[in-house]
Design a protein around this motif. Structure first.
Motif, PDB file in Angstrom:
ATOM      1  N   ALA A 108       0.832  -1.210   0.000  1.00  0.00           N
ATOM      2  CA  ALA A 108       0.000   0.000   0.000  1.00  0.00           C
ATOM      3  C   ALA A 108       0.865   1.258   0.000  1.00  0.00           C
ATOM      4  CB  ALA A 108      -0.934  -0.019   1.206  1.00  0.00           C
ATOM      5  N   PRO A 167      -4.638   5.490   5.519  1.00  0.00           N
ATOM      6  CA  PRO A 167      -5.736   5.087   6.402  1.00  0.00           C
ATOM      7  C   PRO A 167      -6.410   6.311   7.022  1.00  0.00           C
ATOM      8  CG  PRO A 167      -3.784   3.745   6.794  1.00  0.00           C
ATOM      9  CD  PRO A 167      -3.361   4.856   5.880  1.00  0.00           C
ATOM     10  N   SER A 177     -10.908  10.958  -0.953  1.00  0.00           N
ATOM     11  CA  SER A 177     -10.080  10.171  -1.870  1.00  0.00           C
ATOM     12  C   SER A 177     -10.537  10.377  -3.318  1.00  0.00           C
ATOM     13  CB  SER A 177     -10.133   8.690  -1.495  1.00  0.00           C
ATOM     14  OG  SER A 177     -11.398   8.115  -1.757  1.00  0.00           O
ATOM     15  N   ARG A 212      -9.385   4.302  -4.483  1.00  0.00           N
ATOM     16  CA  ARG A 212      -9.169   3.136  -3.615  1.00  0.00           C
ATOM     17  C   ARG A 212      -7.683   2.991  -3.271  1.00  0.00           C
ATOM     18  NH1 ARG A 212     -11.551  -0.191  -6.468  1.00  0.00           N
ATOM     19  NH2 ARG A 212      -9.781  -1.084  -7.591  1.00  0.00           N
ATOM     20  N   THR A 213      -6.818   3.232  -4.243  1.00  0.00           N
ATOM     21  CA  THR A 213      -5.380   3.182  -3.992  1.00  0.00           C
ATOM     22  C   THR A 213      -4.985   4.208  -2.946  1.00  0.00           C
ATOM     23  OG1 THR A 213      -4.917   2.408  -6.241  1.00  0.00           O
ATOM     24  CG2 THR A 213      -3.105   3.471  -5.063  1.00  0.00           C
ATOM     25  N   ARG A 234      -6.942   5.520  -0.561  1.00  0.00           N
ATOM     26  CA  ARG A 234      -7.471   5.132   0.759  1.00  0.00           C
ATOM     27  C   ARG A 234      -6.639   4.009   1.380  1.00  0.00           C
ATOM     28  NH1 ARG A 234     -12.258   5.422  -2.042  1.00  0.00           N
ATOM     29  NH2 ARG A 234     -12.567   3.153  -1.990  1.00  0.00           N
ATOM     30  N   GLU A 235      -6.175   3.088   0.557  1.00  0.00           N
ATOM     31  CA  GLU A 235      -5.368   1.986   1.085  1.00  0.00           C
ATOM     32  C   GLU A 235      -4.022   2.480   1.589  1.00  0.00           C
ATOM     33  OE1 GLU A 235      -5.237  -0.607  -2.254  1.00  0.00           O
ATOM     34  OE2 GLU A 235      -7.186  -1.550  -1.830  1.00  0.00           O
ATOM     35  N   ARG A 246       2.341   2.073  -3.466  1.00  0.00           N
ATOM     36  CA  ARG A 246       1.442   2.297  -4.597  1.00  0.00           C
ATOM     37  C   ARG A 246       1.297   3.767  -4.981  1.00  0.00           C
ATOM     38  NH1 ARG A 246      -2.912  -1.800  -2.281  1.00  0.00           N
ATOM     39  NH2 ARG A 246      -1.780  -3.735  -2.720  1.00  0.00           N
TER      40      ARG A 246
END
Length: 205
Positions: free
Chosen positions: A81, A143, A150, A136-137, A139-140, A84
């Motif tokens: 994570a 945290p 996001s 999504r990337t 948010r991962e 990324r």
């Protein structure tokens, strides 16, 4: 192992020809007759292997945009994570998204969608999916980053990257690209710091 499907080959040939036609003549100028001529086929072949004009345009959009979205996913595959976000920025502002003839096709289709509600919806669905993937990337990797934030960050990154790609043919100094990439990382780092994660995040002691 059997031979590749002739239908698949013909469909690819037609879509390649459609892309060349739209890049040269624009969407309005790319009639089925012209695309057939570029492909070295008849109009009946176009209809047989791809369909009517709406189906052809839909297939062309998928043909030119899918490789970009697939490449974005591949750039993030197998990474943690934390890795990324830098990988995402490297990809969005790297040579993978360098300008090429496909950009002329994509821009023609987006321009054409201004007068075509159906096409506009299809293009929006594609970019909204990319926006969700990027969000999504984020948010991962951050945290505590809420979905709405996001999505705003994802939209900003996409606009920055695609805007840069659009202006890339102009003779701006190379430092502009470097500066924009650094700005994108600073934006993400500042949000990560606000959530107590990532570089520059402050600890609680």
């Amino acid at each position: 192992m059997g031979r590749p499907s002739l239908a698949a080959q013909r469909r690819r040939q037609i879509l390649d020809a459609a892309a060349r036609s739209v890049a040269r003549y624009g969407l309005a100028g790319s009639t089925q007759e012209r695309i057939a001529a570029v492909a070295g086929m008849s109009r009946s072949h176009i209809r047989h292997y791809v369909g009517n004009r709406d189906e052809l345009i839909d297939a062309l959009w998928d043909h030119v945009i899918t490789p970009y979205f697939d490449a974005t996913r591949e750039a993030l595959a197998g990474r943690t994570a934390e890795e990324r976000l830098p990988a995402l920025v490297d990809h969005l502002f790297g040579p993978q998204l360098a300008r090429n003839e496909d950009d002329l096709v994509i821009e023609s289709l987006i321009s054409g969608s201004m007068h075509d509600v159906r096409l506009r919806g299809r293009i929006y669905d594609s970019y909204a999916r990319l926006e969700r993937d990027v969000a999504r990337t984020i948010r991962e990797a951050i945290p505590g980053c809420e979905a709405a934030e996001s999505l705003r960050l994802a939209y900003a990154l996409i606009c920055m990257a695609f805007g840069h790609s659009t202006l890339a043919p102009l003779p701006f100094p190379a430092s502009r690209q470097t500066g924009l990439k650094e700005l994108a990382m600073q934006l993400l780092a500042s949000r990560a710091a606000g959530h107590g994660t990532g570089p520059g995040a402050s600890g609680t002691g």
